[in-house]
Enzyme design. Structure first.
Site, PDB file in Angstrom:
ATOM      1  CB  THR A  43       4.493  66.138  26.067  1.00  0.00           C
ATOM      2  OG1 THR A  43       5.786  66.605  26.444  1.00  0.00           O
ATOM      3  CG2 THR A  43       4.571  64.669  25.756  1.00  0.00           C
ATOM      4  CG  HIS A  48      11.487  72.664  28.589  1.00  0.00           C
ATOM      5  ND1 HIS A  48      12.650  72.071  29.021  1.00  0.00           N
ATOM      6  CD2 HIS A  48      10.557  71.690  28.512  1.00  0.00           C
ATOM      7  CE1 HIS A  48      12.416  70.785  29.214  1.00  0.00           C
ATOM      8  NE2 HIS A  48      11.166  70.529  28.910  1.00  0.00           N
ATOM      9  CG  HIS A  51      13.250  70.184  24.695  1.00  0.00           C
ATOM     10  ND1 HIS A  51      12.125  70.850  25.143  1.00  0.00           N
ATOM     11  CD2 HIS A  51      12.954  68.867  24.751  1.00  0.00           C
ATOM     12  CE1 HIS A  51      11.192  69.967  25.444  1.00  0.00           C
ATOM     13  NE2 HIS A  51      11.670  68.756  25.223  1.00  0.00           N
ATOM     14  CE  LYS A  85       8.267  64.046  32.774  1.00  0.00           C
ATOM     15  NZ  LYS A  85       9.651  63.815  32.395  1.00  0.00           N
ATOM     16  NE  ARG A  89       1.170  55.992  30.787  1.00  0.00           N
ATOM     17  CZ  ARG A  89       0.307  55.443  29.966  1.00  0.00           C
ATOM     18  NH1 ARG A  89       0.274  55.789  28.701  1.00  0.00           N
ATOM     19  NH2 ARG A  89      -0.553  54.547  30.399  1.00  0.00           N
ATOM     20  CD  GLN A 174      14.073  56.468  22.968  1.00  0.00           C
ATOM     21  OE1 GLN A 174      13.235  56.553  23.856  1.00  0.00           O
ATOM     22  NE2 GLN A 174      15.253  57.027  23.058  1.00  0.00           N
ATOM     23  CG  ASP A 195      16.787  61.613  30.586  1.00  0.00           C
ATOM     24  OD1 ASP A 195      17.506  61.882  29.606  1.00  0.00           O
ATOM     25  OD2 ASP A 195      15.677  62.148  30.769  1.00  0.00           O
ATOM     26  CE  LYS A 230      15.545  66.394  34.183  1.00  0.00           C
ATOM     27  NZ  LYS A 230      14.427  65.832  33.450  1.00  0.00           N
ATOM     28  CE  LYS A 233      10.884  71.748  36.382  1.00  0.00           C
ATOM     29  NZ  LYS A 233      10.054  71.544  35.203  1.00  0.00           N
ATOM     30  CB  THR A 234      11.151  80.405  36.649  1.00  0.00           C
ATOM     31  OG1 THR A 234       9.900  80.211  35.999  1.00  0.00           O
ATOM     32  CG2 THR A 234      12.253  80.384  35.636  1.00  0.00           C
TER      33      THR A 234
END
Length: 411
Positions: A43, A48, A51, A85, A89, A174, A195, A230, A233-234
Site C-alpha cells: 500500500t 517500513h 515490516h 484500521k 480505505r 487470505q 494482529d 507501536k 513513528k517519528t
RNA sequence: GGAUGGGUUCCCGAGUGGCCAAAGGGAGCGGACUGUAAAUCCGUUGUCACAGACUUCGAUGGUUCGAAUCCAUCCCCAUCCA
C-alpha cells in the site's frame, strides 16, 4: 534433546507470539526443509520498520535452511485491509500496486536471498483477480463458520463499531492465499504479525479441512515500545527503509534514541547479533546503555543501508553529540537562487525550507521558545536574517531543539 | 427503505446565537533537569505581511447587526427495525 533449530532460534530471540501446533511445528522444522510464507500488502512504495520484523523472521528461517515465500498482496490490497484500521480505505490502482510491490521486492532482496529458488516472490493478484465469485463461495466459503468467526477476538471487538461483510471476507481471501500457496509450492506454514493471527489461523484450518493436510500458523511479536505503543513513528511519519522517505541519518538517530527498556528487544529482533551479546548489551547499567544503543543504531543502519552509509551517519552523529569534529555528513539542505531570493534569508523562512518547521508560524513559535540556534548562537528574534555570505562554502548549521540539525548552503 | 443519535482543530472530546482560534485530556514540539534515555516540572500547538489581519467546527445555500451554535437541502457514520 533435539538439536536447536529455526523454531528455537526464533523463540530465543523473542519472535514467537502464538502458534497453532508448537510441538509439531518445532519437530517439523527440525527434520525437513519447510516452505513458508509471509504476506505484505503493497500500500506504499516502501517498506517500513514494522515490516522489518517479518523480514528478519524470513531471514532467520532461510539461514536455517527453510524456503520463504514473500507474498505481495496486490490482490488483497486492491480492496484494502480493514484490520484494525479506522481510516478510510484508500483505493489504489492495479498499476500503482504493482509498482509498490516492485519497490518492496528490491528492499527485501537486501536481507533475503532470492537466487536459485532459495526464496520466492509471488503476487496474489495472480489468482485473486481472475477469481469467480460463485466458485469461490462454493469451494471456500462453505468451510467458514460465521458464528465461529464472530467468536474470534478481532471480530468481537469490531462488533460494537460495526462490521462489514467485506471485513469478514478478507479472512477468506487470505486463507485462500495460503491454500493456493500450499497447492502450488507445498507451503505448510504462514507467519505474520500477531494482529494477523485470526487470518493466518483461518488459512491453516482451511488447508487442514479441505486438503486433509497439515498446515501451521505462527505469529510474531509486533514491534512495540515498552508501554505498548507501536514503534517506528517519528515526527516526520513512519521509519521507512527507503532513504528518500527517511534519511539515513534520521534512521540511525531513531535507533540511537530508543528508550533504555527497548534496546535489548530491538537488538534481538532486528539484528543478527548473538544472543549472549544482546543480553550483555541490554544489561549495561545506567549511562553505559548508550553503548548498546550505538551498536543497535549502527548495526541496523548497516543492515538496511549498507556499511558505508551507516558509517557516515555515525560520524555525523558523533560530530553533533559526542564532540566529534567531522561535520561533513550531517543532514543538509541546499537552496536554489530563487529560494534564497524569496526567503530573504529570514530565519523563519529558512526553518521551513529546511523542513525544521512546518510553517512560518511554527518557526516563529520555536524562535520565541528559544529553541533555534545558528551555530552556537540562539536566535533571538524572528526578524533576524542571514547574510548571503553565510551560505557560501559549507554554509551554516541551523539547529532546532537539542537534536535536530540541518546544514544550509547555496546550491 | 424507516426510526433515532451523530459528524468540532493531529486524536479523543466539551461547546447549542456574541466573552470562540473554540474547554479538558492524549499526542507532538520547545525549555529546565539528564545519559542524544525515562520520569518530572514549565511553556506551546490554524495561517500570515504576527501587539494586527485572515481562514476553520461534514458540504452547500439561508435567517441574523452577528452562527460551530438557528433553518433548508445534500453527503457520510453509528444503533435499532425491514
Amino acid at each position: 534433546m533435539m538439536e536447536r533449530n529455526a523454531y528455537d532460534i526464533l523463540e530465543e530471540r523473542g519472535f514467537l507470539k502464538q502458534c497453532s501446533h508448537p510441538e509439531e511445528l518445532r519437530e517439523l522444522l527440525g527434520k525437513e526443509k519447510v516452505t513458508f510464507y509471509i504476506g505484505f500488502d503493497p500500500t506504499a512504495d516502501s517498506l517500513h520498520i514494522g515490516h522489518y520484523v517479518a523480514l528478519m523472521t524470513m531471514a532467520h528461517m532461510q539461514r536455517a535452511g527453510h524456503r520463504p515465500i514473500a507474498l505481495l498482496g496486490n490482490g488483497t490490497a486492491f480492496i484494502g485491509d480493514p484490520s484494525g484500521k479506522t481510516d478510510m480505505r484508500s483505493l489504489m490502482s492495479k498499476e500503482q500496486l504493482k509498482h509498490n510491490a516492485a519497490c518492496f521486492q528490491a528492499q527485501m532482496s537486501r536481507l533475503i536471498d532470492f537466487t536459485d529458488d532459495k526464496a520466492l516472490i509471488v503476487y496474489n493478484g495472480d489468482w485473486l483477480y481472475p477469481l469467480n465469485y460463485l466458485d469461490f463461495m462454493r469451494d471456500i466459503g462453505v468451510y467458514f463458520s460465521v458464528s465461529r468467526m464472530l467468536a474470534a477476538d478481532c471480530y468481537k471487538q469490531r462488533m460494537e463499531r460495526g462490521l462489514t461483510f467485506f471485513e469478514m471476507g478478507y479472512m477468506l481471501m487470505q486463507s485462500y492465499d495460503f491454500l493456493e500457496l500450499n497447492r502450488r509450492y507445498g507451503c505448510k506454514l504462514q507467519m505474520g504479525g500477531d494482529d494477523q493471527w485470526s487470518n493466518i489461523l483461518g488459512g491453516a484450518d482451511l488447508i487442514r479441512r479441505k486438503e486433509q493436510k497439515p498446515a501451521y500458523a505462527l505469529t510474531t511479536a509486533l514491534l512495540t515500545t515498552s508501554d505498548g505503543k507501536k514503534m517506528g513513528k517519528t515526527e516526520k511519519g513512519a521509519v521507512w527503509l527507503d532513504k528518500e522517505k527517511c534519511s539515513v541519518f534520521d534512521f540511525y538517530q531513531y535507533w540511537r534514541n530508543v528508550e533504555d527498556q527497548d534496546v535489548e528487544k530491538c537488538l534481538a529482533l532486528l539484528t543478527f547479533l548473538p544472543m549472549e551479546e544482546v543480553r550483555r548489551l541490554g544489561a549495561l547499567p545506567g549511562e553505559q546503555i548508550n553503548e548498546a544503543k550505538r551498536v543497535l543504531a549502527y548495526t541496523l543502519t548497516a543492515q538496511v543501508h549498507g556499511e558505508e552509509e551507516a558509517q557516515k551517519a555515525q560520524t555525523a552523529a558523533e560530530a553533533l553529540f559526542a564532540g566529534g569534529t567531522d561535520l561533513s555528513n550531517i543532514p543538509s539542505c541546499e537552496l536554489t537562487a530563487e529560494q534564497v531570493e524569496e526567503s530573504g534569508l529570514r530565519i523563519p523562512d529558512l526553518l521551513v525550507l529546511s523542513n525544521l518547521a512546518k510553517s512560518k508560524s511554527d518557526a516563529r513559535r520555536l524562535i520565541a521558545d528559544g529553541g533555534v540556534f545558528i551555530g552556537d548562537e540562539k536566535v533571538a528574534s524572528p526578524n533576524q536574517a542571514l547574510n548571503e555570505s553565510d551560505l557560501a562554502g559549507d554554509g551554516v548549521i541551523i539547529r532546532k531543539g537539542k537534536k535536530t540539525y540541518c546544514r544550509i548552503r547555496k546550491a
